[in-house]
Design a protein around this motif. Structure first.
Motif, PDB file in Angstrom:
ATOM      1  N   GLU A 203       0.787  -1.230   0.000  1.00  0.00           N
ATOM      2  CA  GLU A 203       0.000   0.000   0.000  1.00  0.00           C
ATOM      3  C   GLU A 203       0.820   1.282   0.000  1.00  0.00           C
ATOM      4  O   GLU A 203       0.321   2.344  -0.379  1.00  0.00           O
ATOM      5  CB  GLU A 203      -0.962   0.008   1.195  1.00  0.00           C
ATOM      6  CG  GLU A 203      -0.297   0.044   2.559  1.00  0.00           C
ATOM      7  CD  GLU A 203       0.089  -1.319   3.079  1.00  0.00           C
ATOM      8  OE1 GLU A 203       0.569  -1.392   4.219  1.00  0.00           O
ATOM      9  OE2 GLU A 203      -0.077  -2.325   2.347  1.00  0.00           O
ATOM     10  N   GLY A 250      -8.644  -4.002  -0.654  1.00  0.00           N
ATOM     11  CA  GLY A 250      -7.873  -3.806   0.562  1.00  0.00           C
ATOM     12  C   GLY A 250      -8.726  -3.169   1.634  1.00  0.00           C
ATOM     13  O   GLY A 250      -9.920  -2.910   1.449  1.00  0.00           O
ATOM     14  N   ILE A 406      -5.880   4.165   2.798  1.00  0.00           N
ATOM     15  CA  ILE A 406      -5.518   2.767   2.609  1.00  0.00           C
ATOM     16  C   ILE A 406      -4.783   2.272   3.857  1.00  0.00           C
ATOM     17  O   ILE A 406      -3.788   2.864   4.280  1.00  0.00           O
ATOM     18  CB  ILE A 406      -4.615   2.564   1.380  1.00  0.00           C
ATOM     19  CG1 ILE A 406      -5.285   3.135   0.125  1.00  0.00           C
ATOM     20  CG2 ILE A 406      -4.276   1.095   1.202  1.00  0.00           C
ATOM     21  CD1 ILE A 406      -6.480   2.378  -0.341  1.00  0.00           C
ATOM     22  N   THR A 409      -3.324  -3.764   1.694  1.00  0.00           N
ATOM     23  CA  THR A 409      -3.822  -4.348   0.459  1.00  0.00           C
ATOM     24  C   THR A 409      -4.023  -5.850   0.651  1.00  0.00           C
ATOM     25  O   THR A 409      -3.425  -6.469   1.534  1.00  0.00           O
ATOM     26  CB  THR A 409      -2.835  -4.095  -0.682  1.00  0.00           C
ATOM     27  OG1 THR A 409      -1.511  -4.409  -0.238  1.00  0.00           O
ATOM     28  CG2 THR A 409      -2.868  -2.632  -1.101  1.00  0.00           C
TER      29      THR A 409
END
Length: 474
Positions: A203, A250, A406, A409
């Motif tokens: 990520e 994710g 994020i 992932t």
């Protein structure tokens, strides 16, 4: 070159180990401790400097646990079927049921095992997060957790090297032979009888995010560590590992748009989405804010925001919502009128007013209760709001700008119940075991339920460490 304890390391200190653990977060530490329990000598390589150690785990707060009755840190009971149903629902069925249930059952022993290494927990959590029955919270949060594990690892004789960046894994067929590791600017060849890869996802690698998502990913923020570059994951793939997961999937949540690019952590999350409405930069709603309890639905909002113009959204609430949610570290924009709030958020005034007016007119009579799926809903608008719908009409009004945050992932390597890496040719890697984010995609095909990443990391970290030690001994 110094170890974590300040001891100067020789070449032999880097070479003569049964188990090599690549990674420095929860899964890696659980693997290192578990391998030492079996009597294996262990070398752990953390790519980050000591002060940034722990990866994404340092930003966590809890893990989700199955339990049959109340415990000292969890209320009531949370049984396998309900736990699995929660996982099934958020993933839309995109999960390996055998592995998911394996993790769920093993989670029952996690808190006692953790306590054995000095981890402390808070009393059962109350309030609107709805987690007191399902999730055990670490006293002091994730940073205290990883610090406790590091101290335990040092006591047990695990050799820990910081700023040790594994650049490449070298295989002999399906067997791990050695790793090429950058330490203090020098590339070292490090071998071991078995390797546990617990180095996280990709990520923090902007180029790889763009490969998966395109240019929209430039507007993403990374909630966790900047050190998860995916180098070891890429090397596994290059060596013929069987890949599992979608690179665009994710753990992606809505966080405050004013958060830093990296390491903002959990305090940047915006938890008031279910208490108001969310609009895009055009001032229009685009999803049901009251679909389900926040711990089961908060992780869909990162992807929703990513699909909006400019990859930005705005959570709008009024005075009725205050005190009902955990605020972001950044104060909300506040205004006495919706017109003033629209200007502060740079939203089209007329459109926002029309959106709120339409929403207010659609709100149906009901009894508001944020602790249950209540009967406060809208009718006749798209999208509907199915629970906790209240008119936005009581000043002052509040707004939080939202970006996609994020966390990790889901692209990774396929594993079996013993954490062994599967190869694309159908064989099993002889001495390669995976734990944590680098294999979470086996269980999390999409979506997320709060605390489950730490559960996967803890369970598979323990399994990977034990199995790696067993292989090394044989």
């Amino acid at each position: 070159m110094l170890s974590s304890t300040g001891k100067r390391l020789s070449e032999d200190d880097l070479l003569n180990h049964d188990v090599l653990v690549i990674g420095g977060g929860n899964a890696a530490l659980c693997a290192a401790l578990s391998a030492r329990e079996q009597g294996a000598s262990v070398l752990l390589l953390e790519s980050a400097p000591r002060k940034w150690r722990g990866g994404n785990s340092s930003h966590t707060r809890n893990l989700r646990c199955m339990h049959r009755e109340p415990t000292d840190v969890l209320s009531d009971a949370y049984l396998e079927e309900e736990f699995f149903e929660d996982v099934w629902r958020v993933t839309g069925g995109q999960t390996n049921e055998e592995l998911a249930r394996h993790v769920i059952r093993a989670s029952e022993t996690c808190t006692d095992w953790m306590k054995g290494y000095g981890v402390r927990f808070q009393p059962s959590l109350g309030g609107t997060l709805h987690l007191g029955r399902t999730n055990a919270f670490f006293l002091g949060g994730g940073k205290a957790l990883v610090n406790t594990y590091y101290q335990a690892a040092e006591r047990m004789g695990v050799t820990i090297v910081y700023e040790a960046d594994a650049e490449q894994l070298v295989f002999d067929g399906s067997r791990f032979d050695h790793a090429l590791v950058n330490i203090n600017g020098s590339l070292r060849k490090i071998s071991a009888r078995a390797v546990v890869v617990a180095s996280g996802g990709f990520e923090s690698n902007q180029a790889w995010l763009e490969e998966a998502w395109g240019e929209v990913s430039r507007n993403f923020l990374i909630r966790g560590t900047r050190f998860n570059q995916g180098k070891v994951l890429r090397s596994l793939i290059d060596n013929g590992a069987k890949v599992i997961g979608d690179p665009t999937q994710g753990h992606a949540v809505a966080i405050d748009a004013r958060a830093p690019k990296y390491d903002g952590g959990i305090v940047t999350r915006v938890d008031c989405v279910s208490l108001g409405i969310v609009v895009n930069r055009e001032g229009k709603r685009f999803y049901d804010e009251g679909e389900d309890f926040w711990p089961k639905r908060y992780a869909i909002w990162g992807r929703l925001i990513a699909k909006q113009p400019g990859q930005i959204g705005y959570s709008i609430t009024d005075a009725k919502a205050q005190g009902r949610f955990m605020p972001s570290v950044f104060p909300a924009e506040k205004a006495d009128t919706l017109e003033e709030l629209a200007v502060k958020l740079d939203l089209p005034v007329a459109t926002l007013l029309e959106t709120v007016e339409t929403f207010n007119a659609a709100v149906q009579p009901g009894t508001f209760d944020h602790s249950v799926l209540d009967d406060c809903r809208t009718q006749g608008i798209t999208p509907e709001k199915t629970h906790w719908a209240q008119r936005i009409d009581q000043p002052p009004f509040y707004g939080y700008p939202l970006r996609t945050g994020i966390t990790f992932t889901y692209l990774g390597g396929e594993v079996d119940k013993k954490a062994r890496l599967s190869m694309a040719d159908g064989s099993q890697a002889e001495n390669v075991f995976l734990a944590g984010e680098v294999m979470a995609g086996n269980i999390l095909g999409q979506g997320y339920v709060a605390g489950f990443g730490m559960t996967i990391g803890t369970v598979f970290g323990r399994i990977a460490g034990e199995e790696a030690a067993r292989h090394a001994a044989n």
